[in-house]
Design a protein around this motif. Structure first.
Motif, PDB file in Angstrom:
ATOM      1  N   TRP A   8     -31.898  76.978   4.434  1.00 61.02           N
ATOM      2  CA  TRP A   8     -30.624  76.377   4.033  1.00 61.02           C
ATOM      3  C   TRP A   8     -30.554  74.885   4.343  1.00 61.02           C
ATOM      4  O   TRP A   8     -29.835  74.140   3.661  1.00 61.02           O
ATOM      5  CB  TRP A   8     -29.455  77.103   4.698  1.00 61.02           C
ATOM      6  N   ARG A   9     -31.295  74.406   5.322  1.00 55.19           N
ATOM      7  CA  ARG A   9     -31.234  72.988   5.672  1.00 55.19           C
ATOM      8  C   ARG A   9     -31.744  72.105   4.528  1.00 55.19           C
ATOM      9  O   ARG A   9     -31.346  70.945   4.401  1.00 55.19           O
ATOM     10  CB  ARG A   9     -32.028  72.720   6.947  1.00 55.19           C
ATOM     11  N   SER A  10     -32.613  72.664   3.698  1.00 56.96           N
ATOM     12  CA  SER A  10     -33.195  71.874   2.607  1.00 56.96           C
ATOM     13  C   SER A  10     -32.178  71.512   1.530  1.00 56.96           C
ATOM     14  O   SER A  10     -32.404  70.576   0.758  1.00 56.96           O
ATOM     15  CB  SER A  10     -34.367  72.628   1.971  1.00 56.96           C
ATOM     16  N   TRP A  37     -31.356  68.069   2.273  1.00 52.83           N
ATOM     17  CA  TRP A  37     -32.451  67.102   2.113  1.00 52.83           C
ATOM     18  C   TRP A  37     -32.472  66.522   0.694  1.00 52.83           C
ATOM     19  O   TRP A  37     -32.839  65.369   0.501  1.00 52.83           O
ATOM     20  CB  TRP A  37     -33.797  67.762   2.397  1.00 52.83           C
ATOM     21  N   ILE A  50     -26.167  80.091   6.460  1.00 54.51           N
ATOM     22  CA  ILE A  50     -25.651  79.294   7.581  1.00 54.51           C
ATOM     23  C   ILE A  50     -24.975  80.204   8.605  1.00 54.51           C
ATOM     24  O   ILE A  50     -25.155  80.051   9.815  1.00 54.51           O
ATOM     25  CB  ILE A  50     -24.675  78.216   7.060  1.00 54.51           C
ATOM     26  N   LEU A  60     -22.560  70.910  12.539  1.00 52.72           N
ATOM     27  CA  LEU A  60     -22.612  70.916  11.080  1.00 52.72           C
ATOM     28  C   LEU A  60     -21.264  70.532  10.486  1.00 52.72           C
ATOM     29  O   LEU A  60     -21.194  69.756   9.527  1.00 52.72           O
ATOM     30  CB  LEU A  60     -23.040  72.296  10.580  1.00 52.72           C
ATOM     31  N   ASP A 105     -27.719  82.042  10.591  1.00 49.11           N
ATOM     32  CA  ASP A 105     -28.570  81.200  11.430  1.00 49.11           C
ATOM     33  C   ASP A 105     -27.813  80.593  12.600  1.00 49.11           C
ATOM     34  O   ASP A 105     -28.346  80.470  13.710  1.00 49.11           O
ATOM     35  CB  ASP A 105     -29.200  80.101  10.573  1.00 49.11           C
ATOM     36  N   CYS A 138     -26.426  66.933   8.605  1.00 48.84           N
ATOM     37  CA  CYS A 138     -26.221  68.341   8.257  1.00 48.84           C
ATOM     38  C   CYS A 138     -27.530  69.122   8.356  1.00 48.84           C
ATOM     39  O   CYS A 138     -27.564  70.247   8.865  1.00 48.84           O
ATOM     40  CB  CYS A 138     -25.663  68.471   6.835  1.00 48.84           C
ATOM     41  N   SER A 139     -28.598  68.534   7.860  1.00 48.57           N
ATOM     42  CA  SER A 139     -29.893  69.230   7.841  1.00 48.57           C
ATOM     43  C   SER A 139     -30.465  69.427   9.242  1.00 48.57           C
ATOM     44  O   SER A 139     -31.297  70.301   9.451  1.00 48.57           O
ATOM     45  CB  SER A 139     -30.890  68.458   6.980  1.00 48.57           C
ATOM     46  N   LEU A 140     -30.024  68.605  10.201  1.00 47.96           N
ATOM     47  CA  LEU A 140     -30.555  68.687  11.570  1.00 47.96           C
ATOM     48  C   LEU A 140     -29.593  69.372  12.530  1.00 47.96           C
ATOM     49  O   LEU A 140     -29.911  69.517  13.716  1.00 47.96           O
ATOM     50  CB  LEU A 140     -30.856  67.274  12.089  1.00 47.96           C
TER      51      LEU A 140
END
Length: 478
Positions: free
Chosen positions: A162-164, A167, A34, A99, A37, A90-92
């Motif tokens: 990291w977004r996963s 999910w 995070i 975030l 990115d 959070c994922s988007l």
């Protein structure tokens, strides 16, 4: 209420525990990714973790009381929905500030899950044997989530990104919402507790002010007017909270609980153990991936001894408490956490992996030994109808501890987090000395909290609070 339906209700409640528990370790493993990115500063990285735990700490007791008043199933479903929306946000998240805001929403939803789920279990599993079995399964899910979190998180981060890691919450929340709607009966408490918005607000001001000061102090400067002003607000909020709650007939937090030495020391132990835990998870993820260059998957595997310690030693600690009382488990926890923190002071940029695994195993076993005696000590000597309220305070203390531990990372070891070419292991060493002190506190309190004087203080308190309304547990099922 057939055995099959009870089992499905237990599964739906355990799913909420799974996502809330797994979220902590997964997000810690994801922190370095995070940061890279979203170009996050050290303070923003801390807020990604702390905003979630702070909101949990602030709203846990309110959520328990709200579920009792307006319906546990209804609040549980709202919590699952909000948590899922927060996870999706959070994922988007396109920026680090977005975030952090989404993590705030996650915390709001998460605060409605575990206390309400425990109330549902208490209402459905009424026989002592089946309730004990259900709570044993509930505790086992914590160990499973801790074991799965770092590995699943590392695998997802390495293969998808990291977004996963956010999910994964969505299908679990969806399954829990459907199961709850079909199988869980609505229930409310027969005794309604008055809402205490002033006490709740003052408590939140104190918690957020304290953590803000610890996180932003090293960044803005300890003499910065904003830092000093918010620190002053936190102090004033604490004083006002204590004065207001001591005079209120039906307080948000019954301050008389602290006349019991076992309860007071359980709160101290919860904050100390979870502060060390929060600091350890946060800093070691940065050390392993930033300083040592391990991948997210390798980091997850190095975390595995902690999870295995929880899986095997948490039940053992519960049995020890049941047979010998809280002292053996607390003393073991204090010694092991102190030992692990001492070993952490020896870390370098080339420490062998086997040494790291030993440190993680020792810390994991020590931390896993502390939960059962904390809960037992908190309710020791309490009347049955106040045990839920006492347990809720220690649950809140755990989240407060994590928030303080993560905040201390910047205050005590800010140079290590800055990544400015400073030797990470050397810069982080003061933090491990703080963890040594926290381990010694647990050790000392372990002896004091189980003394005859402590037992007598709990016995004297019981008649004072007997019959007071319990904000957590109710008795009426429709």
């Amino acid at each position: 209420m057939t055995p099959r339906r009870k089992a499905i209700i237990l599964v739906s409640c355990c799913l909420s525990l799974l996502i809330v528990s797994m979220d902590a370790t997964i997000v810690n493993v994801a922190i370095p990714s995070i940061r890279a990115d979203l170009s996050a500063s050290p303070a923003q990285m801390q807020w990604v973790v702390d905003i979630y735990t702070l909101v949990l700490a602030s709203l846990l007791m309110l959520s328990g009381a709200t579920g009792d008043r307006f319906g546990r199933r209804r609040l549980f479903q709202i919590g699952l929905t909000v948590f899922a929306l927060g996870s999706l946000a959070c994922s988007l998240a396109p920026t680090i500030d977005t975030l952090i805001g989404a993590r705030f929403l996650q915390g709001v939803g998460g605060s409605m899950l575990n206390p309400v789920a425990l109330s549902i279990i208490s209402q459905i599993f009424t026989k002592p044997v089946e309730r004990a079995r259900a709570l044993g399964i509930w505790g086992g899910v914590t160990g499973i989530s801790m074991a799965a979190g770092p590995i699943v998180g590392g695998l997802l981060i390495e293969t998808v990104g990291w977004r996963s890691v956010f999910w994964i919450n969505l299908p679990i929340c969806a399954a829990a919402i459907i199961l709850t709607a079909v199988f869980v009966p609505e229930s409310k408490s027969q005794t309604m507790r008055n809402v205490d918005p002033i006490g709740q607000g003052l408590g939140i001001l104190f918690l957020f002010g304290t953590v803000f000061t610890l996180i932003e102090g090293p960044v803005l400067g300890w003499t910065n007017p904003r830092v000093l002003a918010i620190a002053a607000v936190a102090v004033v909020a604490l004083i006002a909270f204590l004065r207001f709650e001591s005079r209120r007939h039906d307080p948000f937090l019954d301050l008389r609980f602290f006349r019991s030495i076992p309860f007071t020391t359980a709160t101290i132990n919860a904050i100390s153990a979870f502060a060390a835990w929060g600091a350890f998870l946060f800093m070691m993820s940065l050390y392993l991936q930033g300083e040592r260059g391990f991948s997210a998957m390798q980091t997850g595997l190095i975390y595995l001894p902690i999870a295995l310690g929880a899986l095997f030693f948490s039940p053992l600690s519960g049995r020890l408490v049941g047979r010998y009382g809280a002292r053996p488990s607390l003393v073991a926890a204090g010694i092991l956490i102190t030992t692990a923190a001492t070993l952490l002071t020896l870390l370098t940029a080339t420490t062998p992996v086997w040494h790291l695994l030993i440190v993680f195993a020792v810390f994991g076993v020590g931390f896993s030994m502390v939960n059962a005696p904390i809960t037992n000590a908190a309710v020791s000597g309490m009347p049955l109808d106040r045990a839920g309220a006492a347990s809720a305070v220690t649950s809140t203390s755990r989240q407060v501890g994590v928030s303080i531990g993560v905040a201390l990372c910047g205050s005590v070891a800010g140079a290590a987090m800055a990544g400015s070419g400073t030797d990470f292991a050397t810069a982080a060493r003061p933090l491990w000395f703080v963890c040594i002190a926290l381990g010694l506190v647990i050790l000392a309190v372990g002896f004091f909290s189980t003394s005859q004087r402590a037992v007598r203080s709990a016995e004297r308190l019981a008649p004072l609070v007997a019959g007071a309304p319990d904000p957590v547990n109710g008795a009426h099922v429709r």
